[in-house]
Enzyme design. Structure first.
Site, PDB file in Angstrom:
ATOM      1  N   ASN A   1       0.911  -2.494   0.905  1.00 24.24           N
ATOM      2  CA  ASN A   1      -0.516  -2.444   0.554  1.00 24.24           C
ATOM      3  C   ASN A   1      -1.181  -1.592   1.626  1.00 24.24           C
ATOM      4  O   ASN A   1      -1.379  -2.046   2.745  1.00 24.24           O
ATOM      5  CB  ASN A   1      -1.090  -3.864   0.547  1.00 24.24           C
TER       6      ASN A   1
ATOM      7  N   GLU B   1      -9.299  -9.539   0.748  1.00 23.04           N
ATOM      8  CA  GLU B   1     -10.355  -8.629   1.200  1.00 23.04           C
ATOM      9  C   GLU B   1     -11.294  -8.278   0.053  1.00 23.04           C
ATOM     10  O   GLU B   1     -12.506  -8.127   0.246  1.00 23.04           O
ATOM     11  CB  GLU B   1      -9.723  -7.365   1.812  1.00 23.04           C
TER      12      GLU B   1
ATOM     13  N   GLU C   1      -0.732 -15.103   0.250  1.00 24.58           N
ATOM     14  CA  GLU C   1      -1.140 -14.502   1.515  1.00 24.58           C
ATOM     15  C   GLU C   1      -2.162 -15.391   2.215  1.00 24.58           C
ATOM     16  O   GLU C   1      -3.362 -15.318   1.909  1.00 24.58           O
ATOM     17  CB  GLU C   1      -1.779 -13.132   1.261  1.00 24.58           C
TER      18      GLU C   1
ATOM     19  N   GLY D   1      -3.156  -9.356   8.933  1.00 18.41           N
ATOM     20  CA  GLY D   1      -3.602  -8.413   9.955  1.00 18.41           C
ATOM     21  C   GLY D   1      -3.821  -9.041  11.319  1.00 18.41           C
ATOM     22  O   GLY D   1      -4.413  -8.433  12.206  1.00 18.41           O
TER      23      GLY D   1
ATOM     24  N   HIS E   1      -6.925  -9.402  -4.005  1.00 19.55           N
ATOM     25  CA  HIS E   1      -6.610  -9.498  -2.570  1.00 19.55           C
ATOM     26  C   HIS E   1      -7.765 -10.206  -1.857  1.00 19.55           C
ATOM     27  O   HIS E   1      -8.927 -10.060  -2.246  1.00 19.55           O
ATOM     28  CB  HIS E   1      -6.393  -8.092  -2.001  1.00 19.55           C
TER      29      HIS E   1
ATOM     30  N   SER F   1       1.288 -10.338   7.917  1.00 15.62           N
ATOM     31  CA  SER F   1       2.041  -9.958   9.113  1.00 15.62           C
ATOM     32  C   SER F   1       3.557  -9.960   8.912  1.00 15.62           C
ATOM     33  O   SER F   1       4.306 -10.319   9.817  1.00 15.62           O
ATOM     34  CB  SER F   1       1.640 -10.842  10.305  1.00 15.62           C
TER      35      SER F   1
ATOM     36  N   LYS G   1      -4.164  -0.479   1.752  1.00 18.51           N
ATOM     37  CA  LYS G   1      -5.593  -0.747   1.947  1.00 18.51           C
ATOM     38  C   LYS G   1      -6.367   0.585   1.988  1.00 18.51           C
ATOM     39  O   LYS G   1      -6.016   1.503   1.260  1.00 18.51           O
ATOM     40  CB  LYS G   1      -5.804  -1.592   3.205  1.00 18.51           C
TER      41      LYS G   1
HETATM   42  P1  PGA Z   1      -0.691  -7.397   6.948  1.00 18.23           P
HETATM   43  O1  PGA Z   1      -1.490  -7.392   5.547  1.00 18.23           O
HETATM   44  O2  PGA Z   1       0.779  -7.227   6.597  1.00 18.23           O
HETATM   45  O3  PGA Z   1      -1.236  -6.238   7.705  1.00 18.23           O
HETATM   46  O4  PGA Z   1      -0.938  -8.722   7.586  1.00 18.23           O
HETATM   47  C1  PGA Z   1      -0.968  -8.000   4.400  1.00 18.23           C
HETATM   48  C2  PGA Z   1      -1.915  -7.832   3.244  1.00 18.23           C
HETATM   49  O5  PGA Z   1      -3.148  -7.926   3.442  1.00 18.23           O
HETATM   50  O6  PGA Z   1      -1.481  -7.623   2.091  1.00 18.23           O
END
Ligand code: PGA
Length: 250
Positions: A10, A97, A167, A173, A95, A213, A12
């Site tokens: 992903n 976000e 998630e 992140g 997601h 992560s 982003k």
């Molecule tokens: P990350 O993000 O691997 O940077 O923690 C995962 C995601 O938001 O899909």
């Protein structure tokens, strides 16, 4: 039938079309795999460049969002047939976000799920609890609600083809990965819910990913869990090192 492991990136809001091209060229070699299915979900504007760069490799290109109408006066949105016209098959939906910054709700996610299947797009539907919810002990209640509403009106065949990404928001992140036992507990809970809603066959076929992560050093342990069928990977999918996740078992 064993479920095939999916390593899904992903990106982003990262990389311009020219950066996308260069990055994917560099990832073709490291991400080669016959066993793992490999997917990079990239910003819509980067999709043509990504498809061109990935041509002839095992890297598939997906989208990060789509709208739930076919066309019309929805300034700034991307319609499902704009994605399928390019040859895109997978799209991330809901997601955390998007839920936090763009007012995405379980209901809008559900509308998008239904619209995706009308167009032959496969949704990767995200769910996951906040740290407060985990501390309050309502993780599974919260996720069951997200999945139940997200899947409303889907047939068993559609549910089978869909992908769910668990998630935990506190692990995205932050460098703070859920332990493989924590991740497995929730992924198993999601599979049990799918079993309640659709029966054994659907529950055994649907793929459930863990995200938050994921990196080369923890992918093998996470993906070895019974109910974890791969990862949705943010930060670690932007570089050729993504290959360490794709080839987690080497
Ligand atoms: P990350 O993000 O691997 O940077 O923690 C995962 C995601 O938001 O899909």
């Amino acid at each position: 039938m064993a479920r095939r492991i999916l390593a899904a990136g992903n990106w982003k809001m990262n990389k311009t079309p020219s950066e996308t091209k260069a990055a994917i060229e560099a990832m073709k070699a490291t991400c080669a795999s016959e066993e793992t299915e490999v997917l990079l979900c990239v910003p819509s504007i980067d999709i043509p460049a990504a498809l061109e760069a990935a041509a002839g490799s095992n890297i598939q290109i997906g989208a990060e969002n789509v709208y739930f109408e076919d066309s019309g006066a929805y300034t700034g949105e991307v319609a499902p047939n704009m994605l399928t016209d390019l040859g895109v098959k997978y799209v991330i939906l809901g997601h955390s976000e998007r839920r936090e910054y763009f007012a995405e709700t379980n209901e809008t996610v559900n509308k998008k799920m239904i619209k995706c299947f009308e167009h032959g797009l496969i949704p990767i539907m995200c769910c996951g609890e906040s740290l407060t919810q985990r501390e309050q002990g309502v993780t599974m209640d919260f996720i069951r609600q997200q999945v139940k509403v997200g899947f409303l009106g889907l047939t068993a065949d559609q549910a089978k083809a869909a992908i769910i990404a668990y998630e935990p928001i506190w692990a995205i992140g932050t460098g703070k990965t859920a332990t493989s036992d924590q991740a497995e507990e929730v992924c198993k809970g999601i599979r049990d819910l799918i079993r309640e809603l659709y029966g054994d066959e659907t529950a055994e076929e649907i793929r459930i990913l863990y995200g938050g992560s994921v990196k080369g050093s923890n992918a093998a342990e996470l993906f070895s869990k019974e109910d974890i069928d791969g990862g949705l990977v943010g930060g670690a999918s932007l570089k050729p090192d993504f290959g360490d996740i794709v080839n987690y078992n080497k």
